[in-house]
Design a protein around this motif. Structure first.
Motif, PDB file in Angstrom:
ATOM      1  N   PHE A  23       0.804  -1.047   0.011  1.00  0.00           N
ATOM      2  CA  PHE A  23      -0.073  -0.173   0.041  1.00  0.00           C
ATOM      3  C   PHE A  23       0.961   1.136  -0.046  1.00  0.00           C
ATOM      4  CE2 PHE A  23      -2.101   3.458   2.590  1.00  0.00           C
ATOM      5  CZ  PHE A  23      -3.060   3.619   1.635  1.00  0.00           C
ATOM      6  N   HIS A  24       1.755   1.503   0.780  1.00  0.00           N
ATOM      7  CA  HIS A  24       2.768   2.295   1.111  1.00  0.00           C
ATOM      8  C   HIS A  24       3.584   2.746  -0.040  1.00  0.00           C
ATOM      9  CE1 HIS A  24       0.854   3.942   4.637  1.00  0.00           C
ATOM     10  NE2 HIS A  24       1.036   2.804   4.964  1.00  0.00           N
ATOM     11  N   PRO A 140       1.270  11.331   5.117  1.00  0.00           N
ATOM     12  CA  PRO A 140       0.458  11.609   3.771  1.00  0.00           C
ATOM     13  C   PRO A 140       0.749  12.523   2.756  1.00  0.00           C
ATOM     14  CG  PRO A 140      -0.684  11.887   6.084  1.00  0.00           C
ATOM     15  CD  PRO A 140       0.647  11.552   6.133  1.00  0.00           C
ATOM     16  N   HIS A 142      -0.689  14.488   0.782  1.00  0.00           N
ATOM     17  CA  HIS A 142      -1.248  15.826   0.220  1.00  0.00           C
ATOM     18  C   HIS A 142      -0.836  16.996   1.255  1.00  0.00           C
ATOM     19  CE1 HIS A 142      -4.079  14.013   3.303  1.00  0.00           C
ATOM     20  NE2 HIS A 142      -4.357  15.275   3.549  1.00  0.00           N
ATOM     21  N   THR A 157       1.580  11.368  13.845  1.00  0.00           N
ATOM     22  CA  THR A 157       0.416  12.310  13.627  1.00  0.00           C
ATOM     23  C   THR A 157       0.553  13.622  13.873  1.00  0.00           C
ATOM     24  OG1 THR A 157      -0.672  11.210  15.660  1.00  0.00           O
ATOM     25  CG2 THR A 157      -1.339  10.619  13.415  1.00  0.00           C
ATOM     26  N   TYR A 160       2.328  15.404  11.123  1.00  0.00           N
ATOM     27  CA  TYR A 160       1.365  15.567   9.962  1.00  0.00           C
ATOM     28  C   TYR A 160       0.479  16.896  10.317  1.00  0.00           C
ATOM     29  CZ  TYR A 160       1.868  10.494   9.424  1.00  0.00           C
ATOM     30  OH  TYR A 160       2.328   9.157   9.620  1.00  0.00           O
ATOM     31  N   GLU A 161      -0.099  17.122  11.676  1.00  0.00           N
ATOM     32  CA  GLU A 161      -0.675  18.049  11.799  1.00  0.00           C
ATOM     33  C   GLU A 161      -0.092  19.526  11.658  1.00  0.00           C
ATOM     34  OE1 GLU A 161      -3.601  18.835  13.749  1.00  0.00           O
ATOM     35  OE2 GLU A 161      -4.516  17.142  14.767  1.00  0.00           O
ATOM     36  N   GLN A 164       0.689  20.253   8.052  1.00  0.00           N
ATOM     37  CA  GLN A 164      -0.424  20.619   7.112  1.00  0.00           C
ATOM     38  C   GLN A 164      -0.726  22.174   7.650  1.00  0.00           C
ATOM     39  OE1 GLN A 164      -4.365  18.429   6.264  1.00  0.00           O
ATOM     40  NE2 GLN A 164      -4.870  19.580   8.028  1.00  0.00           N
ATOM     41  N   GLU A 280      -1.386  25.967  16.360  1.00  0.00           N
ATOM     42  CA  GLU A 280      -1.398  27.640  16.075  1.00  0.00           C
ATOM     43  C   GLU A 280      -0.381  28.337  16.065  1.00  0.00           C
ATOM     44  OE1 GLU A 280      -3.607  25.730  17.639  1.00  0.00           O
ATOM     45  OE2 GLU A 280      -5.767  26.215  16.640  1.00  0.00           O
TER      46      GLU A 280
ATOM     47  N   ASN B 268      -6.253   9.482  17.157  1.00  0.00           N
ATOM     48  CA  ASN B 268      -5.333   8.592  16.206  1.00  0.00           C
ATOM     49  C   ASN B 268      -3.914   8.959  16.347  1.00  0.00           C
ATOM     50  OD1 ASN B 268      -5.922  10.830  14.486  1.00  0.00           O
ATOM     51  ND2 ASN B 268      -5.322   9.243  13.063  1.00  0.00           N
ATOM     52  N   ASN B 321     -10.570  13.336  18.383  1.00  0.00           N
ATOM     53  CA  ASN B 321      -9.794  14.165  17.554  1.00  0.00           C
ATOM     54  C   ASN B 321      -8.884  13.545  16.496  1.00  0.00           C
ATOM     55  OD1 ASN B 321      -8.105  16.286  16.744  1.00  0.00           O
ATOM     56  ND2 ASN B 321      -6.865  16.522  18.537  1.00  0.00           N
ATOM     57  N   PHE B 323      -6.773  13.277  12.862  1.00  0.00           N
ATOM     58  CA  PHE B 323      -6.067  13.586  11.835  1.00  0.00           C
ATOM     59  C   PHE B 323      -6.005  12.496  10.854  1.00  0.00           C
ATOM     60  CE2 PHE B 323      -2.712  14.342   8.751  1.00  0.00           C
ATOM     61  CZ  PHE B 323      -2.869  15.837   8.560  1.00  0.00           C
ATOM     62  N   GLY B 324      -6.619  12.607   9.626  1.00  0.00           N
ATOM     63  CA  GLY B 324      -6.728  11.440   8.751  1.00  0.00           C
ATOM     64  C   GLY B 324      -5.533  11.298   7.842  1.00  0.00           C
ATOM     65  N   GLY B 325      -4.880  10.523   8.194  1.00  0.00           N
ATOM     66  CA  GLY B 325      -3.515  10.150   6.943  1.00  0.00           C
ATOM     67  C   GLY B 325      -4.209   8.706   6.370  1.00  0.00           C
ATOM     68  N   ILE B 326      -3.625   7.649   7.235  1.00  0.00           N
ATOM     69  CA  ILE B 326      -4.096   6.402   6.666  1.00  0.00           C
ATOM     70  C   ILE B 326      -5.469   6.193   7.157  1.00  0.00           C
ATOM     71  CG2 ILE B 326      -3.580   3.977   6.669  1.00  0.00           C
ATOM     72  CD1 ILE B 326      -0.784   4.702   8.209  1.00  0.00           C
ATOM     73  N   ARG B 352     -13.443  16.350  16.318  1.00  0.00           N
ATOM     74  CA  ARG B 352     -12.775  17.305  15.332  1.00  0.00           C
ATOM     75  C   ARG B 352     -11.984  16.596  14.315  1.00  0.00           C
ATOM     76  NH1 ARG B 352      -6.801  17.641  14.555  1.00  0.00           N
ATOM     77  NH2 ARG B 352      -6.590  19.414  13.113  1.00  0.00           N
ATOM     78  N   THR B 354      -9.997  16.371  10.270  1.00  0.00           N
ATOM     79  CA  THR B 354      -9.283  16.739   9.160  1.00  0.00           C
ATOM     80  C   THR B 354      -8.414  15.774   8.469  1.00  0.00           C
ATOM     81  OG1 THR B 354      -7.922  18.596   8.207  1.00  0.00           O
ATOM     82  CG2 THR B 354      -7.368  17.707  10.400  1.00  0.00           C
ATOM     83  N   GLY B 355      -8.369  15.821   7.155  1.00  0.00           N
ATOM     84  CA  GLY B 355      -7.443  14.851   6.368  1.00  0.00           C
ATOM     85  C   GLY B 355      -8.301  13.789   5.488  1.00  0.00           C
ATOM     86  N   THR B 356      -7.854  12.710   5.501  1.00  0.00           N
ATOM     87  CA  THR B 356      -8.349  12.041   4.470  1.00  0.00           C
ATOM     88  C   THR B 356      -9.850  11.595   4.564  1.00  0.00           C
ATOM     89  OG1 THR B 356      -6.086  10.854   4.437  1.00  0.00           O
ATOM     90  CG2 THR B 356      -8.002   9.522   3.159  1.00  0.00           C
ATOM     91  N   SER B 375     -10.731  23.166  13.823  1.00  0.00           N
ATOM     92  CA  SER B 375      -9.538  23.478  14.593  1.00  0.00           C
ATOM     93  C   SER B 375      -9.775  22.487  16.034  1.00  0.00           C
ATOM     94  CB  SER B 375      -9.930  24.946  15.019  1.00  0.00           C
ATOM     95  OG  SER B 375      -9.089  25.236  16.464  1.00  0.00           O
ATOM     96  N   ALA B 376      -8.436  21.983  16.499  1.00  0.00           N
ATOM     97  CA  ALA B 376      -8.481  21.276  17.581  1.00  0.00           C
ATOM     98  C   ALA B 376      -8.577  22.183  18.810  1.00  0.00           C
ATOM     99  CB  ALA B 376      -7.227  20.255  17.754  1.00  0.00           C
TER     100      ALA B 376
END
Lengths: 297, 391
Positions: A23-24, A140, A142, A157, A160-161, A164, A280, B268, B321, B323-326, B352, B354-356, B375-376
């Protein structure tokens, strides 16, 4: 410019024919990563989606000149895969696998460190991405944007936050490096800061730490000692974590007097890093360090 | 996995390390019989936590009657939340000196560390904090193990300032070589995070005997130690002792830590969940738990996670909360809706994501009457406000 990974990197995937690896690999290729080989013992001579598969890393390197390896093999076999990669002279071994027994990691790490110009990233890490050029691991596709910010993080994660949020604010990245959440691992915060120090494209660094161990303190001491002249914004998670409890990551545990969020924040503050309380804040502080900061979208 | 004292000692004995003569008793009558056989014995509570001596979990008895009485008392105890299910009854020794010998993980050195100290019988953490110079350390090469000369060095370093030794330091160093090597090999073989003998007694006859021990096995290596897990399970039925919610989460295969607040937290990724807890606290709330559903969570897993968090009666609202990755936001949304409907959740549920697959996830939630945030920080503020109101 970037650190550790660029468009010329030739990537092989150990465990490419497995579910996660498969997959990856597809995700990495979709990002533009030059995946030149897969390694799955017993499947040598076959192909997967046009990528040749080899029985051993040595065979794969001989045939393809791969210089980066991504490891997706299950935990019981992952340390062996790290040693195989290192001893085949792969320059950068990236171990995504989570749950490797710590004694295995200690042995494998010592083999990687035994000489030569070899590096290990992880285990239990999300990998790394040089935006617009190449990605190795599971970050990810995108979220990244090319630009001047170097990112280094323990948590996947949370990284990622931050990536993004930076990208949405127009603050692109040179390379984002996930060093992983295990108590013993390869590249440390300090090691990655050293790489960012030498990368002229990296103008400022975002460091995402968490409770447990003293890798953040080590980085702070290094910043203070060397006079690292790129501004650092640090974000530490786990301020509310109670001592003695493992917070998800094997390495995220406050033991006795070491590993608390406050200790890390104090050390980094003393070294001159800006401390962000929220994501933020990371964006706001980072943007303040960039002279020609683009307008926030 | 933390072994009980007697199980650790059995492992020491298998590795050729001397231990006092002892037997396990699960009833006062058994303890009495052991005392009849062995004479004067120490009756020691078998629990997975330290500090049992201070808690009154150890008694030295001279007669079978006293053994029975003390065993009855100790077997009725609960030490730091851990019920005592068995006692280990063992003979005493003629003690000349007490030492510490142990192997543990040294994160900063990326290695195991072998430690030896003449300050035996005290908590090693306390010695490390108050008189670190009393602990000698050695970081063995993981392939070579500790060499003879290194163990001798370790011994001489630890004994340099030790008072009143019963034997010359060179004799102690000589005896330590095979012992330290056996313990080191055992630690490696068992994937131990901690493998220590404390106190390590030097008898008046000049023999080393392990009178107490600690063995904690790396959970990541469980696949290699099913036999030990079975042994431990035989003594401690799943969920006995410790936090009952954490035991339940373990049964369900969820990464969960119980805290004492009232805002249930699910996310996650370990770092993201830690940050979720921090956000709740920053907004003036108190997190009730840490729960990481991991990467690529299915709707079923999310439903189970919500169910788990709500077992805690302190919980007044839940913050999810993601964050959509996988992990796919639509999958998470399906899990949340399924849980709400199945469990008839009436308390505040703040999501909350966001993501995939964010769009699809948000649409599903909105149709189900749950307004997702982006927003978290805002979501944390909202969940704290809602749970405070319902106070």
């Amino acid at each position: 410019m970037s650190v550790l990974l660029n468009a010329a990197s030739r990537v092989l995937v150990q465990g490419m024919t497995g579910r996660e690896g498969g997959f990856h690999t597809a995700q990495m290729r979709a990002y533009g990563t030059n995946v030149v080989a897969g390694v799955s013992p017993g499947k040598g001579g076959t192909e997967r989606d046009g990528v040749p598969v080899f029985d051993t890393v040595t065979d794969a390197v001989a045939a393809t000149d791969a210089d980066v390896s991504a490891i997706f093999v299950p935990a019981p076999f992952a340390a062996d895969a790290i040693m195989e990669s290192a001893l085949a002279d792969i320059a950068l071994t990236v171990c995504i696998t989570e749950g490797i027994p710590i004694h295995d990691t200690i042995r494998a790490r010592s083999v990687v460190m035994r000489g030569g110009n070899r590096r290990l990233l992880g285990p239990n890490c999300p990998g790394l991405v040089t935006p617009g050029q190449s990605k190795v691991g599971i970050i990810p596709n995108h979220i990244s944007l090319p630009g001047p910010v170097g990112v280094v993080a323990r948590s996947g994660t949370l990284m990622y936050e931050v990536i993004q949020a930076l990208s949405q604010a127009g603050l692109g990245q040179t390379t984002s490096v996930g060093i992983g959440g295990d108590p013993v691992s390869g590249l440390s915060f300090k090691d990655v800061l050293e790489l960012f120090a030498k990368d002229p494209a990296t103008q400022t660094v975002v460091m995402i730490g968490e409770i447990g161990g003293a890798s953040e303190e080590e980085a702070a001491a290094w910043i203070a000692k060397t006079g690292f002249d790129k501004p650092v914004v640090a974000f530490i998670s786990g301020r509310t974590a109670p001592p003695g409890k493992r917070m998800g990551h094997a390495g995220a545990i406050i033991s006795g007097n070491t590993g608390s969020a406050q200790g890390k924040i104090d050390a980094l503050t003393a070294a001159g890093a800006g401390i962000a309380d929220t994501i933020e804040d990371v964006v706001r502080l980072t943007s303040g360090h960039l002279p020609a900061a683009p307008s926030v979208r | 996995m933390k072994l009980l004292e007697y199980q650790a000692k059995q492992q020491f004995a298998l590795a050729g390390i001397a231990i006092p003569d002892g037997r396990l008793a699960r009833t006062p009558a058994e303890a009495s019989a052991i005392a009849r056989e062995l004479g004067r014995v120490a009756v020691k509570a078998q629990v997975q936590v330290g500090g049992r001596g201070k808690a009154g979990g150890i008694a030295v008895v001279d007669t079978p009657e006293a053994a029975e009485r003390e065993a009855r008392r100790i077997l009725a105890m609960e030490i730091k939340g851990y019920p005592v299910r068995s006692v280990w009854c063992e003979t005493g020794l003629a003690i000349a000196n007490e030492f510490y010998l142990g192997i543990t993980l040294d994160r900063e050195c990326h290695s195991t560390v072998l430690m030896f100290s003449a300050a035996g019988g005290m908590e090693i953490e306390q010695v490390a904090a108050e008189a670190p110079e009393k602990i000698a350390k050695l970081w063995p090469d993981p392939f070579m193990g500790p060499q003879t000369f290194q163990i001798r060095q370790l011994a001489f370093a630890a004994l340099r300032n030790a008072p009143e030794l019963n034997l010359p330091a060179s004799c102690i160093a000589g005896a330590l070589v095979p012992l330290a090597r056996s313990l080191y090999d055992l630690a490696g073989h068992l994937d131990a995070l901690t493998c220590e003998i404390n106190p390590l007694v030097l008898t008046t006859e000049g023999k080393f005997v392990a009178t107490d021990g600690k063995l904690e096995i790396d959970d990541n290596s469980d696949f290699r130690h099913q036999d030990l897990a079975a042994l431990l399970a035989g003594d401690l039925p799943a969920g006995s002792g410790g936090d009952p919610y954490e035991a339940e989460a373990q049964r369900r295969g969820l990464t969960y830590v119980h805290l004492d607040g009232y805002v249930g937290c699910i996310g996650n990724g370990a770092g993201l969940v830690m940050n979720t807890l921090d956000l709740v606290k920053q907004q003036g709330g108190e997190p009730a738990n840490f729960l990481d559903v991991g990467g690529g969570a299915t709707a079923d897993k999310v439903r189970d996670a919500l169910d788990m968090v709500l077992l805690d009666p302190q919980v007044r609202g839940v913050f999810v909360n993601i964050f959509g990755g996988i992990t796919r936001c639509d999958e998470v949304a399906r899990g949340i809706i399924a849980a709400r409907d199945a469990l008839n959740i009436k308390m505040p549920l703040v999501v909350r994501m966001t993501g995939t697959s964010e769009e699809e996830g948000r649409r599903l939630l909105q149709e189900a009457g749950i307004t997702p945030g982006v927003s978290a920080t805002d979501a944390a503020m909202r969940v704290v406000a809602l749970t405070k109101e319902s106070n």
